[in-house]
Design a protein around this motif. Sequence first.
Motif, PDB file in Angstrom:
ATOM      1  N   ALA A 177      31.704  29.561  29.870  1.00 31.12           N
ATOM      2  CA  ALA A 177      30.748  30.385  29.131  1.00 31.12           C
ATOM      3  C   ALA A 177      29.737  31.080  30.037  1.00 31.12           C
ATOM      4  O   ALA A 177      29.357  32.232  29.794  1.00 31.12           O
ATOM      5  CB  ALA A 177      30.017  29.529  28.095  1.00 31.12           C
ATOM      6  N   ARG A 178      29.265  30.404  31.080  1.00 27.74           N
ATOM      7  CA  ARG A 178      28.230  31.000  31.924  1.00 27.74           C
ATOM      8  C   ARG A 178      28.692  32.314  32.547  1.00 27.74           C
ATOM      9  O   ARG A 178      27.916  33.270  32.641  1.00 27.74           O
ATOM     10  CB  ARG A 178      27.800  30.014  33.017  1.00 27.74           C
ATOM     11  CG  ARG A 178      26.636  30.519  33.856  1.00 27.74           C
ATOM     12  CD  ARG A 178      26.153  29.472  34.833  1.00 27.74           C
ATOM     13  NE  ARG A 178      25.598  28.319  34.148  1.00 27.74           N
ATOM     14  CZ  ARG A 178      24.341  28.264  33.711  1.00 27.74           C
ATOM     15  NH1 ARG A 178      23.535  29.307  33.865  1.00 27.74           N
ATOM     16  NH2 ARG A 178      23.909  27.172  33.106  1.00 27.74           N
ATOM     17  N   ALA A 179      29.949  32.379  32.942  1.00 25.92           N
ATOM     18  CA  ALA A 179      30.462  33.626  33.514  1.00 25.92           C
ATOM     19  C   ALA A 179      30.398  34.752  32.495  1.00 25.92           C
ATOM     20  O   ALA A 179      30.100  35.908  32.840  1.00 25.92           O
ATOM     21  CB  ALA A 179      31.894  33.426  34.002  1.00 25.92           C
ATOM     22  N   ARG A 180      30.670  34.444  31.227  1.00 26.08           N
ATOM     23  CA  ARG A 180      30.604  35.457  30.176  1.00 26.08           C
ATOM     24  C   ARG A 180      29.161  35.925  29.974  1.00 26.08           C
ATOM     25  O   ARG A 180      28.905  37.116  29.790  1.00 26.08           O
ATOM     26  CB  ARG A 180      31.169  34.889  28.879  1.00 26.08           C
ATOM     27  CG  ARG A 180      31.318  35.900  27.764  1.00 26.08           C
ATOM     28  CD  ARG A 180      32.485  36.840  27.992  1.00 26.08           C
ATOM     29  NE  ARG A 180      33.727  36.108  28.045  1.00 26.08           N
ATOM     30  CZ  ARG A 180      34.459  35.790  26.967  1.00 26.08           C
ATOM     31  NH1 ARG A 180      34.059  36.146  25.766  1.00 26.08           N
ATOM     32  NH2 ARG A 180      35.607  35.142  27.111  1.00 26.08           N
ATOM     33  N   VAL A 181      28.224  34.984  30.000  1.00 25.23           N
ATOM     34  CA  VAL A 181      26.813  35.337  29.846  1.00 25.23           C
ATOM     35  C   VAL A 181      26.365  36.233  30.997  1.00 25.23           C
ATOM     36  O   VAL A 181      25.694  37.256  30.797  1.00 25.23           O
ATOM     37  CB  VAL A 181      25.940  34.070  29.774  1.00 25.23           C
ATOM     38  CG1 VAL A 181      24.463  34.429  29.813  1.00 25.23           C
ATOM     39  CG2 VAL A 181      26.255  33.285  28.511  1.00 25.23           C
ATOM     40  N   GLU A 182      26.744  35.853  32.211  1.00 24.69           N
ATOM     41  CA  GLU A 182      26.343  36.652  33.367  1.00 24.69           C
ATOM     42  C   GLU A 182      26.937  38.057  33.300  1.00 24.69           C
ATOM     43  O   GLU A 182      26.273  39.043  33.661  1.00 24.69           O
ATOM     44  CB  GLU A 182      26.783  35.939  34.651  1.00 24.69           C
ATOM     45  CG  GLU A 182      25.996  34.655  34.908  1.00 24.69           C
ATOM     46  CD  GLU A 182      26.519  33.872  36.098  1.00 24.69           C
ATOM     47  OE1 GLU A 182      27.599  34.235  36.616  1.00 24.69           O
ATOM     48  OE2 GLU A 182      25.861  32.882  36.483  1.00 24.69           O
ATOM     49  N   ALA A 183      28.157  38.176  32.813  1.00 28.04           N
ATOM     50  CA  ALA A 183      28.773  39.501  32.665  1.00 28.04           C
ATOM     51  C   ALA A 183      28.019  40.330  31.631  1.00 28.04           C
ATOM     52  O   ALA A 183      27.805  41.540  31.821  1.00 28.04           O
ATOM     53  CB  ALA A 183      30.237  39.354  32.264  1.00 28.04           C
ATOM     54  N   ALA A 184      27.601  39.679  30.530  1.00 28.73           N
ATOM     55  CA  ALA A 184      26.856  40.402  29.499  1.00 28.73           C
ATOM     56  C   ALA A 184      25.499  40.865  30.020  1.00 28.73           C
ATOM     57  O   ALA A 184      25.058  41.992  29.725  1.00 28.73           O
ATOM     58  CB  ALA A 184      26.675  39.506  28.275  1.00 28.73           C
ATOM     59  N   LEU A 185      24.837  40.030  30.780  1.00 21.99           N
ATOM     60  CA  LEU A 185      23.538  40.413  31.335  1.00 21.99           C
ATOM     61  C   LEU A 185      23.697  41.543  32.347  1.00 21.99           C
ATOM     62  O   LEU A 185      22.893  42.478  32.399  1.00 21.99           O
ATOM     63  CB  LEU A 185      22.865  39.205  31.979  1.00 21.99           C
ATOM     64  CG  LEU A 185      22.531  38.042  31.023  1.00 21.99           C
ATOM     65  CD1 LEU A 185      21.875  36.901  31.785  1.00 21.99           C
ATOM     66  CD2 LEU A 185      21.629  38.509  29.888  1.00 21.99           C
ATOM     67  N   ALA A 186      24.753  41.484  33.135  1.00 17.53           N
ATOM     68  CA  ALA A 186      25.011  42.550  34.109  1.00 17.53           C
ATOM     69  C   ALA A 186      25.333  43.875  33.429  1.00 17.53           C
ATOM     70  O   ALA A 186      25.125  44.951  34.003  1.00 17.53           O
ATOM     71  CB  ALA A 186      26.159  42.143  35.030  1.00 17.53           C
ATOM     72  N   ALA A 187      25.827  43.799  32.186  1.00 16.47           N
ATOM     73  CA  ALA A 187      26.169  45.008  31.441  1.00 16.47           C
ATOM     74  C   ALA A 187      25.001  45.540  30.621  1.00 16.47           C
ATOM     75  O   ALA A 187      25.189  46.413  29.774  1.00 16.47           O
ATOM     76  CB  ALA A 187      27.353  44.726  30.522  1.00 16.47           C
ATOM     77  N   GLY A 188      23.811  45.021  30.855  1.00 14.57           N
ATOM     78  CA  GLY A 188      22.626  45.532  30.189  1.00 14.57           C
ATOM     79  C   GLY A 188      22.039  44.629  29.139  1.00 14.57           C
ATOM     80  O   GLY A 188      21.055  44.991  28.488  1.00 14.57           O
ATOM     81  N   GLY A 189      22.617  43.445  28.947  1.00 14.12           N
ATOM     82  CA  GLY A 189      22.092  42.511  27.965  1.00 14.12           C
ATOM     83  C   GLY A 189      20.793  41.875  28.421  1.00 14.12           C
ATOM     84  O   GLY A 189      20.406  41.949  29.593  1.00 14.12           O
ATOM     85  N   ARG A 190      20.136  41.219  27.485  1.00 13.18           N
ATOM     86  CA  ARG A 190      18.854  40.556  27.761  1.00 13.18           C
ATOM     87  C   ARG A 190      18.930  39.114  27.278  1.00 13.18           C
ATOM     88  O   ARG A 190      19.353  38.856  26.149  1.00 13.18           O
ATOM     89  CB  ARG A 190      17.730  41.304  27.042  1.00 13.18           C
ATOM     90  CG  ARG A 190      16.366  40.621  27.087  1.00 13.18           C
ATOM     91  CD  ARG A 190      15.306  41.515  26.453  1.00 13.18           C
ATOM     92  NE  ARG A 190      15.642  41.867  25.075  1.00 13.18           N
ATOM     93  CZ  ARG A 190      15.301  41.128  24.025  1.00 13.18           C
ATOM     94  NH1 ARG A 190      14.640  39.974  24.190  1.00 13.18           N
ATOM     95  NH2 ARG A 190      15.626  41.508  22.795  1.00 13.18           N
TER      96      ARG A 190
END
Length: 236
Positions: A177-190
């Motif tokens: 899951a952490r990799a998915r979260v980091e990808a979302a944050l890198a794509a502009g997520g907060r």
Amino acid sequence: MIEAAVPRLSAKRFHAHPGVEDWRVLFWGAYAHYASDSLAHAVRIVDAAAAVAAEVGHEPDFDVRPHGITIRTFSKRNGALTAIDAELAAGIQAAARAEGGRPDPSTLMVTGIAVAQDRGADVRPFWAAVLGYEPIDDADAIDPQRRNPHVWLHELDPPKPRRGRTHIDVSLPADHARARVEAALAAGGRLVSSNDEGWTIASPENHGIDIAIWPDSEDFGDDPDEEREAWSDEPD
């Protein structure tokens, strides 16, 4: 599915069963994914898994694609597991690997739609009707074919009449899951918040996403009576 009064198996105890390393516990059951070389290869894996299911006497769900198959096992409509799910998972794992299936838990994911409703409101009949879903337990509605995202209804806090809100719930393997979260944050997520159960993140336009990892590590303790209380024995 098992409808008798049997103890529910926690994710912790499921993972403690030998031979289930390929499996992860997400919303609505335990899952495994096996990559395949072709549709014919995927069907051979399914045939081998189906033979195990027939021997164990417990039938899982299969999603079959040319690039691989995803398998889900559960003992009750709400996704609760029992000992037979661990037995089935171990047998399927051995059979799938013997057929050349390549386990890839990083692909596993279950999504849901969380619908907030005003205090005292009940919009579940609407969502069930518009989606062709069936109510289950106190606050959910599910696809009777078990193919599409579930709907979870919860109270809007603070109350805001006629101001319904929705967000997306995503159940992921705890170890991916952490990799998915980091990808979302890198794509502009907060990042909104995080704890031992998962993360809440927001899109650049403030759409809410809850990423849940708690199903894959849930533990009811060592008291069998606690496990029995955690799962209603009444048939759905």
